[in-house]
Every structure is written in C-alpha cells, then in structure tokens.
Design a protein around this motif. Structure first.
Motif, mmCIF file in Angstrom:
data_model
loop_
_atom_site.group_PDB
_atom_site.id
_atom_site.type_symbol
_atom_site.label_atom_id
_atom_site.label_comp_id
_atom_site.label_asym_id
_atom_site.label_seq_id
_atom_site.Cartn_x
_atom_site.Cartn_y
_atom_site.Cartn_z
ATOM 1 N N GLY A 18 0.879 -1.219 -0.088
ATOM 2 C CA GLY A 18 -0.150 0.056 -0.030
ATOM 3 C C GLY A 18 0.943 1.365 0.052
ATOM 4 O O GLY A 18 2.117 1.087 0.200
ATOM 5 N N ARG A 19 0.273 2.542 -0.272
ATOM 6 C CA ARG A 19 0.872 3.831 -0.229
ATOM 7 C C ARG A 19 1.927 3.917 1.094
ATOM 8 O O ARG A 19 3.264 4.092 0.970
ATOM 9 N N ASP A 20 1.054 3.882 2.080
ATOM 10 C CA ASP A 20 1.793 4.354 3.422
ATOM 11 C C ASP A 20 2.838 2.930 3.824
ATOM 12 O O ASP A 20 3.927 3.290 4.438
ATOM 13 N N GLY A 21 2.154 1.479 3.694
ATOM 14 C CA GLY A 21 3.021 0.522 4.104
ATOM 15 C C GLY A 21 4.353 0.567 3.113
ATOM 16 O O GLY A 21 5.483 0.496 3.703
ATOM 17 N N SER A 22 4.401 0.945 1.948
ATOM 18 C CA SER A 22 5.661 0.830 1.442
ATOM 19 C C SER A 22 6.598 1.846 1.583
ATOM 20 O O SER A 22 7.973 1.809 1.662
ATOM 21 N N PHE A 23 5.886 3.120 1.627
ATOM 22 C CA PHE A 23 6.857 4.234 2.116
ATOM 23 C C PHE A 23 7.523 3.904 3.383
ATOM 24 O O PHE A 23 8.698 4.196 3.647
ATOM 25 N N VAL A 78 -2.729 -1.535 7.156
ATOM 26 C CA VAL A 78 -3.731 -1.895 6.233
ATOM 27 C C VAL A 78 -5.170 -0.830 6.497
ATOM 28 O O VAL A 78 -5.064 -0.359 7.693
ATOM 29 N N PRO A 79 -6.039 -0.481 5.754
ATOM 30 C CA PRO A 79 -7.019 0.233 5.991
ATOM 31 C C PRO A 79 -7.886 -0.032 7.074
ATOM 32 O O PRO A 79 -7.830 -1.294 7.559
ATOM 33 N N VAL A 98 2.494 -7.257 18.058
ATOM 34 C CA VAL A 98 1.765 -6.682 16.617
ATOM 35 C C VAL A 98 1.808 -5.140 16.868
ATOM 36 O O VAL A 98 1.067 -4.687 17.967
ATOM 37 N N VAL A 99 2.230 -4.391 16.078
ATOM 38 C CA VAL A 99 2.052 -2.920 16.135
ATOM 39 C C VAL A 99 1.062 -2.412 15.018
ATOM 40 O O VAL A 99 1.259 -2.767 13.800
ATOM 41 N N ALA A 100 -0.090 -1.742 15.379
ATOM 42 C CA ALA A 100 -1.420 -1.441 14.663
ATOM 43 C C ALA A 100 -0.998 0.065 14.446
ATOM 44 O O ALA A 100 -1.610 0.680 15.427
ATOM 45 N N ILE A 101 -0.743 0.626 13.416
ATOM 46 C CA ILE A 101 -0.719 1.934 13.024
ATOM 47 C C ILE A 101 -1.969 2.557 12.560
ATOM 48 O O ILE A 101 -2.241 3.751 12.707
ATOM 49 N N GLY B 313 7.500 15.454 10.443
ATOM 50 C CA GLY B 313 8.485 14.305 10.858
ATOM 51 C C GLY B 313 8.632 13.488 9.571
ATOM 52 O O GLY B 313 9.616 13.877 8.632
ATOM 53 N N ILE B 314 7.728 12.705 9.285
ATOM 54 C CA ILE B 314 7.836 12.022 7.858
ATOM 55 C C ILE B 314 7.262 13.250 6.898
ATOM 56 O O ILE B 314 7.742 13.027 5.694
ATOM 57 N N THR B 315 6.297 13.954 7.399
ATOM 58 C CA THR B 315 5.821 15.174 6.357
ATOM 59 C C THR B 315 7.181 16.133 6.481
ATOM 60 O O THR B 315 7.707 16.508 7.384
ATOM 61 N N ARG B 316 7.497 16.560 5.125
ATOM 62 C CA ARG B 316 8.589 17.260 5.056
ATOM 63 C C ARG B 316 8.163 18.831 5.482
ATOM 64 O O ARG B 316 7.142 19.338 4.790
ATOM 65 N N CYS B 317 8.936 19.735 6.095
ATOM 66 C CA CYS B 317 8.611 21.129 6.225
ATOM 67 C C CYS B 317 8.400 21.936 5.150
ATOM 68 O O CYS B 317 7.655 22.626 5.258
#
Lengths: 294, 378
Positions: A18-23, A78-79, A98-101, B313-317
């Motif tokens: 996913g977008r967040d997961g891959s970043f 995941v969403p 397990v860490v749930a963001i 943080g992750i967001t760039r200023c």
C-alpha cells in the motif's frame, strides 16, 4: 537494552504494497530494521523493492510469512475496514508482538481483537499509534528517525507529533533515548502506560521516563499509582488538553472528557500525588529530566 | 456521532424492545395533529443533541392536543445548551409505576461492552456511579459470546422482584445489546425503563451514540446524522476531513497532530491568550487542506491572529511551507499569520516562508507568545 524491539526484531509488514506501507517500509529499512517479510493477500510470491537494492519477499498470509522467515513482530498499515482482521491473523501466526498503526478502526472490532490477542499471549501496540523506535537498533512504525538518539531516557506517549516534539527537545539537549513508544489515541489500546513503565523499570539502560498523556479515560491515573507502587526510576509527566471542553472529541477518538471524568486537572493531580514531576509546557520536560537525573 | 431520541427509538423498536409510539413534529400544528390522533395525554419532547432537556423545559406533558400545540410552540425554536430545537417528538403519556436505568457502553478499562443497571431510574447515571456505586449492577460482556441468557436475567434480577417483570427486562437487555452492536454504538441507554400498572416493561426514553469509525460501513446509521445544531464551521471541517472543534477565544490554531494541537491550545492559555479552536490538519501538506483549514478558522469573526504549529516528521517542512504559501495566495486572510515549523528540512521551509513575507519560527513557545500578543493588539 531497549524495550519491546531491538536488534533481534524480525519484522513482517502487513499491507507492504500500500501507499503508506511501502513508504514506511523503506524508511524502516533505511534505519536498519530487519524487515524480513511483507504480507499482501493476492501478491504472494512477488517481492518488495527496498532501498539499496534490498528486496523483501511478499506472502499471501501471515502464517506463511512467519514459517518462511522466522518473523517475531508485525506492523499493520492496512485500511480501517481490514485492520482488526489483520491483527487477528497476526495474533494467530506465532509472532509475539503486533504494532497497529491504522487510525479509525471500529472500537467494537478492537474489543474482539484485543481479547483474541490476550488469549494467545500476543502483545498489541495501538491501534492509531505511531509505533516505536529503539534508537540505534530498530524502528517499527512511522516515528521520524532523525529526531531520536541513543541514551538513557524512556519515552511513552498517547500522541504522535507531541511525542516527536518532546523527543526532539531531548535529543537537541543531548538526552538520548532507550525506546520511544507511542501507545495510541484510541479508546481501546493494547499496550498501555503501565505496560511500558513496567518494561522501562526492568530495562537496565533506562534511567528515567517521560510519560505524555492527554484527556480522556483513566490510564494516566492508574499509571501514576503504578509509579508509586512499583517504580524506582524517576518519571516526568506532561498532560495535553487543559483547555479542552468537556464532551468533545479532540481529534483522537479516545481524547474526550466524559461528564467530569478524564480531565487534564484530574490527571495532573494524580501525577503530582504520586511523585511524578509535571511539565507545564513541553519545553520544560528537558529541565525536569535533568533535575531528576542529577 | 449522537443520534436523536426518536432515531434511537426506531433502532430499539427494530430490535424488538417495547417502545411507545411517537411521531416527529416541526410545527405546532403538526404536534396538534399527532396528539389528536393518539388522543388523551401526550408528552412533547425536544429532539436536540444535548442532555438535561427536561430541566431546560424541553419536555412537557400535555393533557390534550391543544395543549400539545401550545407546548410545541414554546419548545420549537428554544435553545438548549446553545443548540436550537427544530423537532419535537410527540408520544402518548405512559402510566408509570417504577423507573429503572439500563445502559451499555464501551468501557475502556475492561476493553469490552459493559452494562450498568440501576433500580434508580430517570437519574444521571454518572452521578449515581460516582456517589452511590452500590446502587448499580455492572456486567462486562465478553465480546466472543455476546450477552448470555443468564447474564440478562442476572441484571434484570437486580431491578425487579416480580418474575414477570424480570423476564421482560432480561429480554429487553438482550435486545438492547443487539441494537447497540448492530448500530456500531459506543453507548446505548434506556433511562428510564418503566413498569406500568398493567405489568408491562417499556423504554420511554432512548439515547445512543455511534462510534464515528463505524459509519463507513453502516450507511443506514450514517444517514441518521442531523447536522442542524452544529456550527457551520464544524460541518465544513468534517467534509474537508479535518478534526476541528470551535472554542471561544481569539487565537486561531492550525496544528499537525491531535496531541500537539491540544498542547498548543494549552500553551496559548499559558501565555495569557485564549484558543479559538482545536484543529488537527493531519500529516498532509496538500494546499487544498490548508485552504480549507484557513477558511474554517477565519470564518470565526473572533479570530484575531492565526498560528501554525507544524512538527515535520515524515511530512517534510518545505512541503508544508509551500502548501501554506500557495493556500494564502488563493484566499484573502485578514488576521496576521505566524508560523512555527520544525523538523525535516526546516531551514528550507523557513527560507520559503520568509521570502513569502511570513513571520516564521522554530520554537513553539516563541510562536505562541507572538500569536497571543498579536491577538491582544488587534
């Protein structure tokens, strides 16, 4: 030493494509976290391209990922609709943490997921949390790595950016950290303040703890009592939300004063009654920690 | 999300709970027509998202349709805790013998749905819980099993001695649990649960709050939202996906992250100012979101200065700085803006902001002091 994650952490990322997961997988790998597997249903057999030409195998399911890689920790990007399902699957796969963001997981789903994980002896952090980082060792979640440094302070907080604020000030003033943990802003969270305090107390490298709370619930009050009963290390506290009106949800689903319960005043008093020095402003945390260590 | 009494009653009825009939009126004449249909005494009840309706004069007993029209005329348009009453529920008056309390909510400490029942009905249950907790029976529901038959009876036993009443109440408790789960609620309450001289148990009031995180998968529940009592700025914020709460001060606050946003408001107060709002802009540097945030903040005429507090943080200023510059070009903003940015790429960001003519800082205390001073001076 550190708490919950260290050099032995072998991480599987649920929602790695996913977008967040891959970043964030790239960010974690750049920090040096051992990301050993990813899980995205339907993408098993593919691989994830990490930084510096590193790749991570992707599996369809958690049990396959754990069997193939010996992963012991998972992180969930995941969403909301699928997040509690991902926690259940992780808790059933043989890993221990397990860490749930994910933010916005239905609370009744989490009641079920927490009970399920508890039954299996699996620790859950979150949901709706930034994760945690043990500087120099491992990072799991979304905390920005550049604000931390190695040192003797343990940090535990219900918040994200407010934690960054406090950690950044510690680092800027030469006070490094053993582990920084964001426990999450939801009403039903897995790992709470007391779990973190207990772990910091047992960690020989942690000399003092910063505990950052906010309005809503009674976690801080119970943690304050725990400090009196079980902690030898100094604790410095901060509570956000002194100006929050009752009955209104302040961003975090758990940050709400119900009736007259869960106010900042009540929490600050509980801290003070239990020997926790309370910072008036985030900028005061550094000075109070220095005084506590002197 | 809170829903109205009449909406909660619809959910309760659908779950099988005995609830007296009732209809909604938005004019006194409609109230008259509904009351005439029922005949006899009716109760006219303000439908508004605020507690203490009775004390505020928003609940009135009428002996006939003419009096119902009169009460509706008084209640419609009335303000209760700052919210205007736009609807009343007209419902036949019940002959009441006893009043009890039955409620279920998600309890944070037990991490599960938890029932509270008390034979002391029609009261503030929080006050009872705080002052006379021995008058409440509590049950934590294991989410894996739901409420079990003997548990419903155990709660009902606490309310009544009569076997017929106990049986009815146990059934209602089970039905309430199902209504609670099916709506994705965080709280569902019958206060009071009454008995009638003929030996019936009924829910004559109903209250329910929905977990906002459930709405995406429950369109029928989401459709019950009534925004009429909400400030326009809060509706706009919800549509723009921003967490916003309007307050009474004059320092507008725009912060990334809920905890930092609260800490910023507290710091405004610390330096002698009053925050105008809570606003969490999230991790986004999207100019559209910044524009929406600024429009919402400036729609409050009390706002005399606007402060940004961004921890990159992750967001760039620099992304956020560009977003702010872009946003302020698109709309005309009267109050002065002061900005604090720190974290990833802060030097570049400060440069961008200074070149665009903004007052930019890296310290949270410095920017808050400045914003408070500006609000005082304007």
């Amino acid at each position: 030493m550190a708490i919950f994650i260290d050099n032995d952490t072998r991480l599987v990322v649920q929602g790695i494509t996913g977008r967040d997961g891959s970043f964030h997988t790239r960010q974690m790998m750049e920090y040096g976290t051992q990301v050993v597997a990813g899980v995205t249903p339907g993408k098993g057999g593919q691989s994830f391209e990490g930084p510096d030409g590193k790749t991570v195998p992707i599996f369809n399911a958690m049990d396959e990922a754990v069997a193939a890689t010996g992963a012991n920790t998972s992180v969930i990007y995941v969403p909301p609709a699928f997040a509690s399902g991902a926690i259940l699957e992780a808790a059933d796969s043989g890993i221990s943490f397990v860490v749930a963001i994910t933010e916005g997981v239905p609370v009744l789903d989490m009641a079920m997921a927490h009970a399920f994980a508890r039954d299996r002896g699996v620790r859950v952090l979150g949901p709706n949390c930034p994760g945690l980082i043990s500087p120099g060792k491992s990072k799991v979640g979304i905390l920005p790595a550049q604000i931390v440094s190695e040192g003797p302070i343990g940090v535990v907080s219900r918040s994200g950016t407010l934690t960054y604020e406090a950690v950044f000030q510690l680092t800027s003033n030469g006070l490094g950290q053993t582990t920084c943990v964001g426990i999450g802003g939801d009403p039903l969270i897995g790992t709470n303040f007391i779990d973190c305090l207990r772990a910091f107390e047992a960690d020989p490298d942690t000399a003092a703890v910063v505990m950052i709370g906010e309005i809503g619930g009674t976690d801080e009050q119970e943690a304050a009592q725990f400090v009196t009963d079980h902690m030898s290390k100094p604790v410095v506290g901060f509570i956000a939300g002194q100006t929050a009106p009752p009955g209104r949800r302040m961003g975090h689903a758990g940050a709400i004063i119900s009736g007259s319960a869960g106010t900042a005043e009540e929490k600050i008093k509980a801290f003070e009654d239990n020997g926790i020095t309370v910072a008036q402003r985030p900028a005061d945390i550094v000075g109070l920690i220095r005084a506590a260590l002197a | 999300m809170d829903i109205h009494e009449y909406q909660a009653k619809e959910r309760f009825r659908a779950a099988g709970i005995p609830v007296p009939p009732g209809e909604i009126a938005t004019t006194p004449d409609e109230a008259y027509a509904i009351a005439s249909k029922y005949g006899g005494m009716v109760v006219v009840k303000a439908q508004v998202h605020a507690g203490g309706r009775g004390k505020a004069g928003g609940v009135k007993l009428a002996k006939d349709a003419t009096e119902a029209r009169e009460h509706a005329g008084n209640i419609l348009g009335m303000e209760i805790k700052g919210l205007t009453v736009e609807k009343v529920l007209v419902t036949p008056a019940e002959d009441i013998q006893t009043e009890a309390y039955v409620g279920v909510l998600v309890d944070r400490n037990n991490q599960a749905a938890t029932f509270m029942v008390s034979a002391e009905g029609g009261v503030d249950i929080e006050a009872v819980a705080a002052e006379t907790p021995h008058l409440i029976r509590k049950l934590v529901v294991d989410p894996r099993y739901g409420i079990l038959p003997h548990q419903g009876l155990w709660l009902a036993n606490y309310l009544y001695d009569d076997p017929g009443l106990i049986k009815q109440a146990a059934k209602i408790i089970t039905q309430l649990y199902h209504a609670f789960i099916d709506a994705g609620a965080s709280m569902a309450e019958i206060n009071p649960l009454v008995t009638t001289p003929s030996g019936e148990v009924k829910a004559i009031d109903a209250k329910m709050s929905i977990d906002d995180s459930e709405l995406f998968r429950r369109p029928d529940v989401a459709a019950m939202r009534d925004s009429s009592g909400e400030p326009a700025s809060e509706i706009k914020a919800r549509e723009a996906n921003l967490s916003y709460v309007k307050l009474d001060g004059n320092v507008g606050c725009c912060v990334n992250g809920a905890g930092l946003a609260m800490a910023t408001m507290d710091l405004v107060k610390y330096y002698g100012g009053e925050p105008a709002n809570f606003l969490d802009i999230g991790g986004s540097s999207n100019p559209d979101k910044v524009v929406a945030a600024l429009e919402i903040i400036t729609s409050d005429p009390k706002v005399k200065s606007i402060l940004f507090n961004i921890f990159g943080g992750i967001t760039r200023c620099d992304d956020v700085a560009n977003g702010i510059v872009e946003a302020t070009k698109r709309i005309d903003i009267k109050p002065p803006i002061v900005i604090r940015l720190t974290g990833t790429n802060e030097e570049v960001a400060l440069e961008i902001l200074k070149n665009a003519g903004f007052d930019a800082y890296t310290s949270m205390d410095a920017v808050v002091e400045k914003a408070v001073a500006l609000a005082g001076a304007n």
